[in-house]
Design an enzyme around this catalytic site. Structure first.
Site, mmCIF file in Angstrom:
data_model
loop_
_atom_site.group_PDB
_atom_site.id
_atom_site.type_symbol
_atom_site.label_atom_id
_atom_site.label_comp_id
_atom_site.label_asym_id
_atom_site.label_seq_id
_atom_site.Cartn_x
_atom_site.Cartn_y
_atom_site.Cartn_z
ATOM 1 N N GLU A 76 -59.718 10.040 -10.440
ATOM 2 C CA GLU A 76 -60.721 10.991 -10.928
ATOM 3 C C GLU A 76 -61.227 11.813 -9.753
ATOM 4 O OE1 GLU A 76 -63.343 9.433 -14.332
ATOM 5 O OE2 GLU A 76 -63.194 7.778 -12.914
ATOM 6 N N LYS A 111 -68.018 -1.260 -23.746
ATOM 7 C CA LYS A 111 -68.410 -1.765 -22.438
ATOM 8 C C LYS A 111 -69.713 -1.136 -21.940
ATOM 9 C CE LYS A 111 -65.784 1.170 -19.346
ATOM 10 N NZ LYS A 111 -66.655 1.832 -18.439
ATOM 11 N N LYS A 169 -62.878 7.270 -7.641
ATOM 12 C CA LYS A 169 -63.642 8.506 -7.866
ATOM 13 C C LYS A 169 -63.493 9.362 -6.611
ATOM 14 C CE LYS A 169 -66.331 6.833 -11.469
ATOM 15 N NZ LYS A 169 -65.887 7.256 -12.790
ATOM 16 N N LYS A 172 -56.000 7.002 -26.465
ATOM 17 C CA LYS A 172 -55.358 8.197 -25.908
ATOM 18 C C LYS A 172 -53.938 8.316 -26.448
ATOM 19 C CE LYS A 172 -58.049 8.304 -21.632
ATOM 20 N NZ LYS A 172 -58.713 9.597 -21.507
ATOM 21 N N HIS A 192 -59.613 -0.535 -18.773
ATOM 22 C CA HIS A 192 -58.585 0.485 -18.977
ATOM 23 C C HIS A 192 -57.261 0.140 -18.281
ATOM 24 C CE1 HIS A 192 -62.046 2.482 -20.415
ATOM 25 N NE2 HIS A 192 -62.437 3.038 -19.290
ATOM 26 N N HIS A 242 -61.561 3.069 -24.742
ATOM 27 C CA HIS A 242 -61.114 4.385 -25.224
ATOM 28 C C HIS A 242 -59.724 4.769 -24.708
ATOM 29 C CE1 HIS A 242 -62.675 6.017 -21.401
ATOM 30 N NE2 HIS A 242 -62.015 7.122 -21.670
ATOM 31 N N ASP A 250 -65.595 -1.237 -13.877
ATOM 32 C CA ASP A 250 -65.692 -0.009 -14.673
ATOM 33 C C ASP A 250 -64.321 0.447 -15.176
ATOM 34 O OD1 ASP A 250 -67.226 2.249 -15.662
ATOM 35 O OD2 ASP A 250 -66.294 3.460 -14.086
HETATM 36 C C1 BG6 Z 1 -65.176 5.277 -18.424
HETATM 37 C C2 BG6 Z 1 -65.775 4.953 -17.093
HETATM 38 O O1 BG6 Z 1 -64.887 4.112 -19.147
HETATM 39 O O2 BG6 Z 1 -63.981 6.010 -18.241
HETATM 40 C C3 BG6 Z 1 -66.044 6.204 -16.295
HETATM 41 O O3 BG6 Z 1 -66.993 4.252 -17.274
HETATM 42 C C4 BG6 Z 1 -64.790 7.046 -16.213
HETATM 43 O O4 BG6 Z 1 -66.513 5.889 -14.995
HETATM 44 C C5 BG6 Z 1 -64.169 7.250 -17.581
HETATM 45 O O5 BG6 Z 1 -65.144 8.291 -15.634
HETATM 46 C C6 BG6 Z 1 -62.816 7.927 -17.469
HETATM 47 O O6 BG6 Z 1 -62.374 8.256 -18.749
HETATM 48 P P1 BG6 Z 1 -61.347 9.441 -18.962
HETATM 49 O O7 BG6 Z 1 -61.052 9.405 -20.415
HETATM 50 O O8 BG6 Z 1 -62.037 10.689 -18.514
HETATM 51 O O9 BG6 Z 1 -60.163 9.122 -18.118
#
Ligand code: BG6
Length: 409
Positions: A134, A66, A258, A100, A157, A96, A152
């Site tokens: 986050e 992405k 965030k 996990k 996700h 990603h 995002d």
């Molecule tokens: C990314 C987003 O795909 O995932 C980010 O673009 C975000 O904004 C991140 O911070 C979070 O990933 P993780 O693995 O830290 O939860």
């Protein structure tokens, strides 16, 4: 000779491509994977160049990540460009979150145990919560202001997590068996359009505050001068519904943001109350069971059960978690999501990658929400950094007589 080699290339300039053929050995046993960590408008030209220079092989793989578009139309355009050269079984679209450990464990939990599947439905589950919080801010990433939390985090996700919780048991863990089931969930998501948008969605933007004891600036203060006044959301909460037999009437409350108080991602499966209590005389009413799957940090699974408090006194009921902590149970280190995913690219295993139709179905659900927000006259509600988002997000779930699970954060 090394097993893996890596060559970096500047794809913005044909002259700088150099001669990859020196590094791409023509041995059919050597896996050829092109990882396009580049801006999406370069995906198409890069794929064409790969073919033009005869680097393409039918068994080669291309990895893309992405932003895979900013809406359905742009996502289709990217997929069309890539698929002019690469077949779908060669395309690895990374999310990603699917790499996990705890996310993969959701599959093990659901489909390697007899316990949950019979009660994994609207008869026994009251609602589901998905939180991806986050504590970091959006920082100065230019891309974030173009995208916002919906694109995002939710479009990819969170929707992927929702699919894994909600899908029917696939016949096997083969890539298409699993992705077919995820696609059915996506196609069963109740569209959120028009007047539904303000009713079931909340968007927020953080202002200054304090996180982990340190003062932090607001989103607007972090933006460059030409972006001030941006209405980009840094927080989203949505009440989603899945229109099928298994999930009719079971809301999926999702939220991400965030500058929330802590970094925590988890899934909460809130079961229904028992139909009848025999413990009317007990101290403390039975509380409905809850399964909490902690994706990060402190990966683990907690099943909250009612037990009797020890002692010769009366029947005192207490809620206690069965606590499976991965760190305590497994001595092995938890690999990074990308380790698993990159190995899967090499293995030619697409189960944990998004198929084109899945991605497009996710955009189909997200686009009308975005359109609704863009048409709204109001800006996102602001929230103080270090809090759980705008009060409207609390009202969204409390209106239904439920609360966000914030236990032990
Ligand atoms: C990314 C987003 O795909 O995932 C980010 O673009 C975000 O904004 C991140 O911070 C979070 O990933 P993780 O693995 O830290 O939860």
């Amino acid at each position: 000779m090394s097993v893996c080699s890596y060559v970096a290339n500047d794809v913005t300039d044909e002259a700088k491509w150099g001669d990859l053929s020196k590094n791409l050995r023509n041995d059919p046993k050597v896996v050829r994977a092109f990882y396009l960590a580049i801006a999406p408008d370069l995906f198409g030209p890069t794929c064409e160049y790969i073919q033009k220079k005869k680097y393409y092989r039918r068994d080669a793989r291309v990895v893309i990540e992405k932003p895979l578009g900013h809406d359905l139309a742009s996502s289709i355009a990217i997929n069309d460009e890539v698929s002019r050269i690469f077949h779908e079984d060669q395309v690895y679209r990374i999310d990603h979150y699917l790499g996990k450990e705890t996310v993969q464990n959701l599959l093990a939990l659901r489909f390697a145990n007899i316990l949950f599947e019979p009660i994994w439905n609207s008869a026994h589950i009251d609602h589901v919560q998905i939180t991806v919080a986050e504590s970091v801010g959006a920082g100065t990433r230019g891309y974030y202001d173009e995208s916002g939390a919906l694109r995002d985090m939710v479009q990819n996700h969170i929707i992927q997590l929702l699919c894994l919780v909600a899908m029917e048991p696939p016949a096997s863990d083969a890539a298409n068996a699993l992705r077919d089931e995820k696609l059915k969930v996506l196609r069963s998501l109740k569209p959120v359009t028009g007047p539904e948008v303000p009713r079931v969605t909340v968007r927020g933007q953080y202002r200054g505050g304090s996180v982990d004891g340190a003062a932090v600036a607001g989103y607007q203060d972090e933006l460059p001068a030409d972006k001030k006044g941006s209405r980009t959301e840094t927080f989203v909460a949505i009440k989603a519904e899945i229109q099928n037999w298994r999930w009719a009437g079971v809301p999926f409350y999702i939220r991400t943001g965030k500058r929330l108080p802590s970094r925590v991602s988890e899934l909460v499966i809130q079961f229904r109350n028992i139909p009848h209590s025999i413990f009317d005389h007990a101290e403390g009413a039975p509380r409905p069971n809850r399964l909490v799957i902690r994706i990060q940090p402190d990966e683990g699974v907690k099943l909250f059960l009612m037990i009797k408090d020890p002692g010769p006194g009366g029947m005192r009921l207490r809620e206690v978690p069965l606590n499976l902590s991965f760190a305590e149970t497994f001595a092995d280190r938890t690999p990074e999501a990308y380790e698993r995913l990159l190995l899967d690219v090499i293995r030619g295993q697409q189960t944990l990658f998004m198929r084109r139709d899945e991605l497009e179905a996710a955009w189909m659900w997200v686009d009308p929400i975005r359109t609704g927000w863009d048409a709204a006259t109001d800006a996102p509600q602001t929230y103080t950094s270090g809090t759980w988002g705008p009060t409207a997000a609390i009202a969204l779930i409390e209106r239904d007589g439920r609360t966000w699970h914030e236990d032990g954060y």
